[in-house]
Design an enzyme around this catalytic site. Structure first.
Site, PDB file in Angstrom:
ATOM      1  CG  ASP A 180      -1.955  -1.125   1.120  1.00 18.06           C
ATOM      2  OD1 ASP A 180      -2.471  -1.351   0.007  1.00 18.06           O
ATOM      3  OD2 ASP A 180      -2.213  -1.774   2.139  1.00 18.06           O
ATOM      4  CG  HIS A 181       4.392   3.703   1.540  1.00 22.14           C
ATOM      5  ND1 HIS A 181       5.671   4.050   1.167  1.00 22.14           N
ATOM      6  CD2 HIS A 181       3.902   4.758   2.209  1.00 22.14           C
ATOM      7  CE1 HIS A 181       5.958   5.260   1.615  1.00 22.14           C
ATOM      8  NE2 HIS A 181       4.896   5.715   2.251  1.00 22.14           N
ATOM      9  CG  PHE A 182       2.968   5.538  -2.575  1.00 20.73           C
ATOM     10  CD1 PHE A 182       1.937   6.176  -1.905  1.00 20.73           C
ATOM     11  CD2 PHE A 182       4.273   5.881  -2.287  1.00 20.73           C
ATOM     12  CE1 PHE A 182       2.213   7.168  -0.967  1.00 20.73           C
ATOM     13  CE2 PHE A 182       4.548   6.860  -1.346  1.00 20.73           C
ATOM     14  CZ  PHE A 182       3.526   7.496  -0.684  1.00 20.73           C
ATOM     15  CB  VAL A 192       8.603   4.663  -2.127  1.00 18.70           C
ATOM     16  CG1 VAL A 192       9.705   5.431  -1.421  1.00 18.70           C
ATOM     17  CG2 VAL A 192       8.524   5.057  -3.588  1.00 18.70           C
TER      18      VAL A 192
END
Length: 155
Positions: free
Chosen positions: A45-47, A52
């Site tokens: 979820d990042h991203f 990252v």
């Protein structure tokens, strides 16, 4: 594995242990490394589509290698609380001041070098620098923590 005795005292499970290897350890400094696995839980979820490494994860890597392993080493070598059993110690990060200079992507290996500023009354303060495989600075900061006793071994 070098320094396996120190690594065995880390109070983290596999998904939140961010130390692959220690390459140098003395009472004044520690050097270690960690490779960020492409399937790590925080990349989902990042991203999405452009993962990252979150700054909080980079900070945790710096703390685990640069503060916790050095603190455990100092206690095991008898410089910490008298009569301290390393299996009954729990390191707590009390403050950080970190500057970030570069992104870290999935699959990258980071290198951490920490130099002790002081260790007294169970409080450790270090200057910690993280670099990439080419020696470029990723992040740097001052980390402080304390070594606390727990009533039973940390699982």
């Amino acid at each position: 594995m070098m320094y396996k005795d120190i690594l065995d005292h880390l109070p983290y499970k596999s998904t939140f242990r961010f130390v692959d290897r220690l390459t140098y350890l003395s009472e004044d400094e520690v050097k270690g490394e960690f490779t960020l696995r492409k399937d790590a839980f925080f990349y989902e979820d990042h991203f999405p589509g452009n993962p990252v490494t979150p700054g909080v994860i980079l900070t945790e890597i710096m703390a685990q290698i640069g503060l916790v392993t050095l603190g455990i080493y100092l206690v095991v070598r008898g410089q910490g609380p008298s009569g301290a059993d390393a299996n009954l110690l729990y390191p707590l990060l009390t403050s950080t001041e970190v500057s970030f200079h570069k992104m870290v992507l999935p699959g990258d290996t980071v290198y951490v070098h920490s130099q002790k500023q002081y260790f007294r009354f169970g409080k450790l303060k270090c200057m910690v620098v993280m670099t990439d495989s080419e020696g470029r600075r990723i992040a740097e900061g001052i980390f402080s923590g304390v070594i606390k006793h727990v009533n039973q071994p940390v699982p």
